[in-house]
Design a protein around this motif. Structure first.
Motif, short mmCIF file in Angstrom:
data_model
loop_
_atom_site.label_atom_id
_atom_site.label_comp_id
_atom_site.label_asym_id
_atom_site.label_seq_id
_atom_site.Cartn_x
_atom_site.Cartn_y
_atom_site.Cartn_z
N VAL A 236 0.87 -1.18 0.00
CA VAL A 236 0.00 0.00 0.00
C VAL A 236 0.91 1.23 0.00
N ALA A 237 0.57 2.21 -0.81
CA ALA A 237 1.35 3.45 -0.86
C ALA A 237 0.91 4.35 0.29
N TYR A 238 1.48 4.11 1.45
CA TYR A 238 1.09 4.89 2.63
C TYR A 238 1.58 6.33 2.52
N ARG A 239 2.76 6.51 1.93
CA ARG A 239 3.35 7.84 1.83
C ARG A 239 2.89 8.52 0.55
N PRO A 240 2.72 9.85 0.61
CA PRO A 240 2.24 10.54 -0.59
C PRO A 240 3.23 10.45 -1.76
N LEU A 275 -3.65 -4.83 1.09
CA LEU A 275 -4.12 -4.07 -0.08
C LEU A 275 -5.64 -4.11 -0.21
N ILE A 276 -6.26 -5.13 0.35
CA ILE A 276 -7.72 -5.18 0.32
C ILE A 276 -8.31 -4.17 1.32
N ALA A 277 -7.76 -4.11 2.52
CA ALA A 277 -8.49 -3.40 3.59
C ALA A 277 -7.88 -2.09 4.06
N ALA A 278 -6.58 -1.87 3.83
CA ALA A 278 -5.92 -0.71 4.47
C ALA A 278 -6.63 0.60 4.16
N GLU A 279 -6.83 0.85 2.89
CA GLU A 279 -7.33 2.16 2.49
C GLU A 279 -8.77 2.42 2.93
#
Ligand SMILES: *Cc1c(COP(=O)(O)O)cnc(C)c1O
Length: 418
Positions: A236-240, A275-279
Motif C-alpha cells: 500500500v502506498a502509505y506515503r504521498p 491491499l484489500i483493507a488498508a485504504e
C-alpha cells in the motif's frame, strides 16, 4: 507538498458522528473495500480458478468479512478464532485457506471439520495432521515453500533463510510424495516472501519462480498441482510520494509468465490482507492537548494501543486535519498518544496545518493491521469500529470496550481490597 489522499467524509459529518460515538473510533468505507476486492478479481479475471483469500488477521471484523464474502473473496486463517469467524459468517469448505505455522492440533481439527484448504508449514506436519485426524489426511493438501536465498529482493523483505516459515526447496518433492503415499489426491503450492511490497516486478518474479517449481515437482513426483497461492504482501502506498501498485499490471505480468510456460489449468490464489483493507479504514481521533517543550507536541485521544504500526515499525500514516484540508502546513509537530512509551507517536516532525485543541484528525490507511493489532497495555481500552455503508448511513460494527471488559478476565474475589 504532495496532496493528501482524499477521504469519503468531511469534518461536519464526523463531528455529528462523535455525538453518538465518542472518539477515538475506526471508520471503514464500504465502497473502498468493495473497490479493492473488485480490483483483485478484475486483475486476475483471466485465470478461471482465481481466488483471493482475505487475510483475516489484517481485519477480523465479521461485518467487513461479510462484505468481502459477497465479492466472492474467501478467508485466509491462521488460528482457531479466525476459523470460527469464517464459520460464523458462513464461509466454509475451500473458501477457507488455513495457512498457519507451529499449529496446535485443535486448529488442524477445526480446519478439517470446516473442510478448509490446509496449507502445511513443515514436512513433519504431514504426520502431525494425520494424527490429529485419526490417521487420515484430507483429499487436498498444500505446502508452504520457503525459497531460501533470494538475491534481488532480499534487502526489502529480509532473508527468507532467517524466516521460520515453510519447507526448504530440497524438502518439497519428499513432502508431496509422502502426502501422495498417504492418500492425498489434490495438491497446492504456497509461498509468501514479501510484506508491503510496492515493487511491481516482484510479483511477476515470484509467480514465475513458482510456476517453474510446479513444473519441476510435477515432473519429478508425477503429481498434478492444482493451484499456486502467491500469499499476501501486496503493498500500500502509505506515503504521498510512493507509487501505488498497479494491480491490473501485476495481474497481466503474471498472466504473461503463466502463458509463456503453458501453465493452464493451474489456478492462482492470493492471500492479501493489506491491499484489500488498508485504504478503507480511517482512525478518527480528537486533539486534547498541545505541548511546547523541546519539540511541539499535539496530543490526541487515540494512542498506539489503537494503531501500533507507527510506534512499532516507524510506519507512515497520512493525517488529515478535518476541516483544514486546504490550509497550508505550519511548523512540523509530533502527534502523540497517551501511552507511557515514547514510541507512542502517530507522526514525527510532520508538517500539518495549524492545529487547535478540539480538532478532529483522520489517520489514513488504517484498515489493515490497525484495530487488529490493538492491545490493552497501560489499561487502554479498544475503541469502536464503524462502517460507512454504501447508502451513506453509518453502522456500529464493534462497540468500544468498557472497564467491565477489562476486568472480565480477572478473578477479583470478595475480600480483595478494591
Ligand atoms: C500476514 C499474512 C498475509 C497477509 O499479508 P498482507 O501484508 O496483509 O497482505 C497473508 N498470508 C500469510 C500467511 C500471512 O502471514
Amino acid at each position: 507538498m504532495l496532496p493528501m489522499k482524499t477521504l469519503p467524509f468531511d469534518r461536519d459529518f464526523i463531528e455529528k458522528l462523535t455525538e453518538t460515538y465518542p472518539t477515538p473510533f475506526y471508520l471503514y468505507d464500504e465502497r473502498t473495500l468493495r473497490r479493492q476486492a473488485r480490483q483483485f478479481n478484475a486483475a486476475f479475471a483471466w485465470n478461471p480458478g482465481f481466488k483471493e483469500y482475505f487475510a483475516v488477521k489484517a481485519n477480523p471484523n465479521p461485518a467487513l468479512l461479510k462484505i468481502l464474502q459477497s465479492e466472492n473473496i474467501g478467508g485466509d486463517c491462521s488460528s482457531l478464532p479466525e476459523l470460527v469467524l469464517c464459520e460464523r459468517i458462513g464461509t466454509a469448505g475451500e473458501n477457507i485457506m488455513f495457512t498457519s505455522n507451529n499449529t496446535p492440533a485443535a486448529e488442524y481439527r477445526k480446519a478439517g471439520e470446516l473442510g478448509a484448504i490446509i496449507n502445511l508449514d513443515d514436512i513433519t506436519h504431514i504426520g502431525f495432521l494425520a494424527q490429529c485426524r485419526g490417521g487420515s489426511l484430507p483429499e487436498l493438501l498444500s505446502f508452504r515453500w520457503n525459497p531460501g536465498e533470494l538475491r534481488e529482493v532480499q534487502s526489502v523483505i529480509g532473508n527468507p533463510v532467517e524466516a521460520k516459515y515453510g519447507l526448504t526447496t530440497a524438502q518439497m518433492d519428499d513432502a508431496y510424495e509422502t502426502a501422495k503415499r498417504k492418500g492425498v489426491r489434490r495438491f497446492g503450492l504456497h509461498t509468501m516472501v514479501a510484506s508491503n511490497m510496492l515493487q511491481q516486478d516482484f510479483f511477476r518474479c515470484t509467480a514465475g519462480t513458482m510456476f517453474d517449481l510446479v513444473t519441476k515437482i510435477e515432473y519429478r513426483t508425477g503429481i498434478k498441482i492444482e493451484f499456486v497461492n502467491l500469499g499476501g504482501g501486496f503493498g500500500v502506498a502509505y506515503r504521498p510520494d510512493q507509487t501505488p501498485l498497479d494491480l491490473h499490471r501485476v495481474g497481466a505480468d503474471i498472466q504473461e509468465e503463466y502463458e509463456k510456460r503453458g501453465m493452464q489449468p493451474l489456478k492462482i490464489f492470493t492471500e492479501s490482507g493489506r491491499l484489500i483493507a488498508a485504504e478503507s479504514g480511517t482512525l478518527i481521533t480528537r486533539v486534547i492537548h498541545e505541548k511546547n517543550i523541546y519539540k511541539h507536541y499535539i496530543g490526541v485521544d487515540a494512542c498506539m494501543a489503537n494503531l501500533m504500526r507507527p510506534g512499532m515499525y516507524g510506519a507512515y500514516h497520512g493525517i488529515t486535519v478535518l476541516g483544514k484540508e486546504h490550509t497550508p502546513p505550519a511548523e512540523p509537530v509530533d502527534v502523540v498518544g497517551s501511552l507511557c512509551e515514547n514510541c507512542d507517536k502517530f507522526a514525527v516532525d510532520r508538517a500539518l496545518p495549524p492545529i487547535a485543541i478540539g480538532d478532529l484528525l483522520a489517520i489514513h490507511d488504517a484498515g489493515a493491521h490497525g484495530y487488529a493489532m490493538g492491545f490493552q497495555y497501560n489499561g487502554k481500552l479498544r475503541c469502536a469500529e464503524l462502517l460507512l455503508q454504501e447508502d451513506g448511513s453509518v453502522r456500529l460494527i464493534r462497540r468500544a470496550e468498557t472497564m467491565d471488559d477489562y476486568f472480565a478476565t480477572l478473578n477479583i474475589g470478595a475480600g480483595v481490597p478494591g
